[in-house]
Write a protein that holds these residues in place. Sequence first.
Motif, mmCIF file in Angstrom:
data_model
loop_
_atom_site.group_PDB
_atom_site.id
_atom_site.type_symbol
_atom_site.label_atom_id
_atom_site.label_comp_id
_atom_site.label_asym_id
_atom_site.label_seq_id
_atom_site.Cartn_x
_atom_site.Cartn_y
_atom_site.Cartn_z
ATOM 1 N N ASP A 307 45.408 52.184 32.299
ATOM 2 C CA ASP A 307 46.213 53.235 32.924
ATOM 3 C C ASP A 307 46.115 53.294 34.450
ATOM 4 O O ASP A 307 46.709 54.174 35.075
ATOM 5 N N PHE A 308 45.362 52.376 35.069
ATOM 6 C CA PHE A 308 45.286 52.267 36.533
ATOM 7 C C PHE A 308 44.666 53.499 37.206
ATOM 8 O O PHE A 308 44.788 53.669 38.418
ATOM 9 N N ARG A 309 43.992 54.329 36.459
ATOM 10 C CA ARG A 309 43.300 55.463 37.068
ATOM 11 C C ARG A 309 41.842 55.078 37.286
ATOM 12 O O ARG A 309 41.249 54.380 36.465
ATOM 13 N N GLY A 310 41.256 55.576 38.385
ATOM 14 C CA GLY A 310 39.905 55.147 38.673
ATOM 15 C C GLY A 310 39.155 56.052 39.627
ATOM 16 O O GLY A 310 39.692 57.042 40.140
ATOM 17 N N GLU A 311 37.910 55.694 39.853
ATOM 18 C CA GLU A 311 37.025 56.405 40.776
ATOM 19 C C GLU A 311 36.382 55.398 41.710
ATOM 20 O O GLU A 311 36.516 54.180 41.534
ATOM 21 N N ARG A 312 35.656 55.906 42.704
ATOM 22 C CA ARG A 312 35.016 55.033 43.691
ATOM 23 C C ARG A 312 33.567 55.438 43.918
ATOM 24 O O ARG A 312 33.252 56.634 44.007
ATOM 25 N N LEU A 313 32.699 54.443 43.992
ATOM 26 C CA LEU A 313 31.340 54.609 44.510
ATOM 27 C C LEU A 313 31.290 53.913 45.870
ATOM 28 O O LEU A 313 31.658 52.742 45.986
ATOM 29 N N SER A 314 30.861 54.641 46.898
ATOM 30 C CA SER A 314 30.702 54.055 48.229
ATOM 31 C C SER A 314 29.238 53.709 48.432
ATOM 32 O O SER A 314 28.365 54.570 48.310
ATOM 33 N N LEU A 315 28.941 52.437 48.713
ATOM 34 C CA LEU A 315 27.578 51.931 48.695
ATOM 35 C C LEU A 315 27.158 51.494 50.094
ATOM 36 O O LEU A 315 27.688 50.517 50.634
ATOM 37 N N ALA A 316 26.223 52.203 50.666
ATOM 38 C CA ALA A 316 25.700 51.839 51.981
ATOM 39 C C ALA A 316 24.522 50.877 51.810
ATOM 40 O O ALA A 316 23.658 51.094 50.956
ATOM 41 N N LEU A 317 24.500 49.814 52.613
ATOM 42 C CA LEU A 317 23.391 48.862 52.600
ATOM 43 C C LEU A 317 22.576 49.033 53.874
ATOM 44 O O LEU A 317 23.113 49.372 54.932
ATOM 45 N N ASP A 318 21.277 48.770 53.788
ATOM 46 C CA ASP A 318 20.449 48.895 54.981
ATOM 47 C C ASP A 318 20.544 47.628 55.826
ATOM 48 O O ASP A 318 20.982 46.567 55.367
ATOM 49 N N ALA A 319 20.126 47.761 57.082
ATOM 50 C CA ALA A 319 20.232 46.649 58.031
ATOM 51 C C ALA A 319 19.372 45.461 57.615
ATOM 52 O O ALA A 319 19.725 44.305 57.872
ATOM 53 N N GLY A 463 42.241 57.852 43.756
ATOM 54 C CA GLY A 463 42.074 57.967 42.317
ATOM 55 C C GLY A 463 42.699 56.864 41.499
ATOM 56 O O GLY A 463 42.984 57.054 40.316
ATOM 57 N N GLY A 464 42.890 55.680 42.128
ATOM 58 C CA GLY A 464 43.471 54.561 41.402
ATOM 59 C C GLY A 464 42.491 53.420 41.218
ATOM 60 O O GLY A 464 41.443 53.365 41.855
ATOM 61 N N ALA A 465 42.822 52.503 40.322
ATOM 62 C CA ALA A 465 42.039 51.284 40.104
ATOM 63 C C ALA A 465 42.998 50.209 39.622
ATOM 64 O O ALA A 465 43.761 50.437 38.688
ATOM 65 N N THR A 466 42.976 49.060 40.258
ATOM 66 C CA THR A 466 43.876 47.965 39.874
ATOM 67 C C THR A 466 43.196 46.954 38.965
ATOM 68 O O THR A 466 43.823 45.983 38.544
ATOM 69 N N ALA A 467 41.922 47.160 38.651
ATOM 70 C CA ALA A 467 41.174 46.275 37.756
ATOM 71 C C ALA A 467 40.044 47.083 37.137
ATOM 72 O O ALA A 467 39.806 48.234 37.510
ATOM 73 N N PHE A 486 36.311 51.560 40.123
ATOM 74 C CA PHE A 486 36.230 51.221 38.700
ATOM 75 C C PHE A 486 37.232 52.050 37.913
ATOM 76 O O PHE A 486 37.536 53.199 38.260
ATOM 77 N N ALA A 487 37.788 51.434 36.871
ATOM 78 C CA ALA A 487 38.739 52.112 35.994
ATOM 79 C C ALA A 487 37.981 53.128 35.144
ATOM 80 O O ALA A 487 37.098 52.763 34.366
ATOM 81 N N SER A 488 38.330 54.388 35.277
ATOM 82 C CA SER A 488 37.567 55.449 34.611
ATOM 83 C C SER A 488 37.746 55.441 33.094
ATOM 84 O O SER A 488 36.896 55.995 32.372
ATOM 85 N N ALA A 489 38.805 54.812 32.593
ATOM 86 C CA ALA A 489 38.963 54.711 31.136
ATOM 87 C C ALA A 489 38.172 53.549 30.559
ATOM 88 O O ALA A 489 38.028 53.438 29.344
ATOM 89 N N VAL A 490 37.646 52.684 31.429
ATOM 90 C CA VAL A 490 36.906 51.500 30.987
ATOM 91 C C VAL A 490 35.404 51.677 31.197
ATOM 92 O O VAL A 490 34.599 51.364 30.313
#
Length: 541
Positions: A307-319, A463-467, A486-490
């Motif tokens: 259904d192309f609906r999704g969420e996002r995790l934003s990931l910070a990396l250290d130096a 709020g979208g996800a293409t994969a 990430f696709a929230s239905a998956v």
Amino acid sequence: MQTPTPLEELLDLAADVLRHDRRTLPAGASGSPFLTLGGGLGQAMRLQARADEQLGLSLDVAQLLGAAPLTDVLARAVPVAPAAPDPGPGPRELPLLPGQSEPLTAQRYVGPGAVHRMLSAELAGPLDPAVLRAALAALGARHEGLRTAFPTSARGPVRRVLDAYAPPLITLPELPGAPAASAGAAVDAVHARLAEEVDRLIGHPDRPPYVFALTRLAADRHLLSFLCHHAVADAWSAALVWRELLADYARAAAGRQPAAARAGAPPPLAIREDPDPVLLSERVERIREFPAVVDLTAPGRRPAVFDFRGERLSLALDAELRDAVDSTAARAGVPHGTVLLAAWALAVGRRSGHEWLLVGAELPRHRAGAPLRTVAPGSASVPVCCELEGGVDYFLRGIACAFGEALACAALDTDALVRELGLRGDRSRTPLTQVTFADHDGLLPVRTTAGPLTARFHHGHLGGATADATLTVLRWREDPLLALDFASAVLDRAQASALANDLRTALTALSSAAETDPVEDLLPAGLTKPSLAPLPVAVSG
């Protein structure tokens, strides 16, 4: 003084893009490819654009990222193709460009967040709305793609190019408590409001589907957001819009005229070359060796229809981890984006149980002779054949080669690949690549100036996800930040967090291993369990 040759001028541009000494780069370029000199996709795109704009010469990005010495590739530069003649005033109805049909069709079945993108600039300093509107008007006059609506006809959506259209600027009311909120919290609040309003703001079929929204955050502090349909712009085009808009604002603020349009410049995909049948056949046979499905879902979770609906995790990396990745990339002679793609493939492969897998990479369709300074959806998700085997440096170089092969095939029609592979009919997942990767680092700086303004960029999510899962490199050198969509239905959020942990584990393992350590021994299968604590999540982009 002797006039420099075109090759010497191109080497000067390459030295600037790669941050090399202009006096010493020619010696290295005569025997080393662009990749081993520190170049990646972003640098190749910038070099191609600057060669086009400053020298009138066209370079092939796929060749730049190939194995030939840089000097040999630069020597193959050809004059930029002449622009198409100006068709004259009046609206024109034209067929859709490649990359426009799918999001326009998907919009009928999914929410607006799945087919729109959002990129904002936090502006510090005295903002003059009249100057901003003048800069927007110049931008709209220069780009056909910003004057294009997509009305529905009897045969489906069509592309209607308007003779004139001023990019709309709406002013949103100040959020309660915004002046006292932290910068990240205020930006997130505006993005959340825009996500709720996106369909109302840009859902009219007779108008170009994009808008600029201005929100006052505090005295001399505003957030300017660019919301657009995927049919209007991809990530490269959205970055182009911002670069040109801020440059026009700086000129207008100084009392100078904005940059002129290149007369008659067509969209880069207005003319499609017929796909090479030999290349298509060879690519199909290569991809056929890899599994067509990479499944990260728990048993029974996958929906009947993606259904192309999704969420996002934003990931910070250290130096420290960033520098370790950079060192490993330099040792293997590949860009840091290759290490990130390799770590992502390794994490996904271990979790899904595959030693060979396809990862879709967002790549430009532009080839030699295509103008780059155009707003259009010019990218595609292209399968990269990832083989998780060999010593670490051998593995990384193999991923770099596979990436280059994918780029050389980026102009192939994905539907043709799917059809030839016999993969039609499964509506529960995206065909061919369920896991994807995009490197947007370098498209825009973290911050820049525009006359009296300082701009810092923030990546929104609607709020979208293409994969099933997509890893995007948002920035790298300063405050490294990755995004896992990430696709929230998956996948649920715990499973996505576990996958993010797998990615960090893979990055750490690759960047701390010796060059000949077998990649098969770096990580166990099924790296982490969803019950483990997730990575620290950076809320704002």
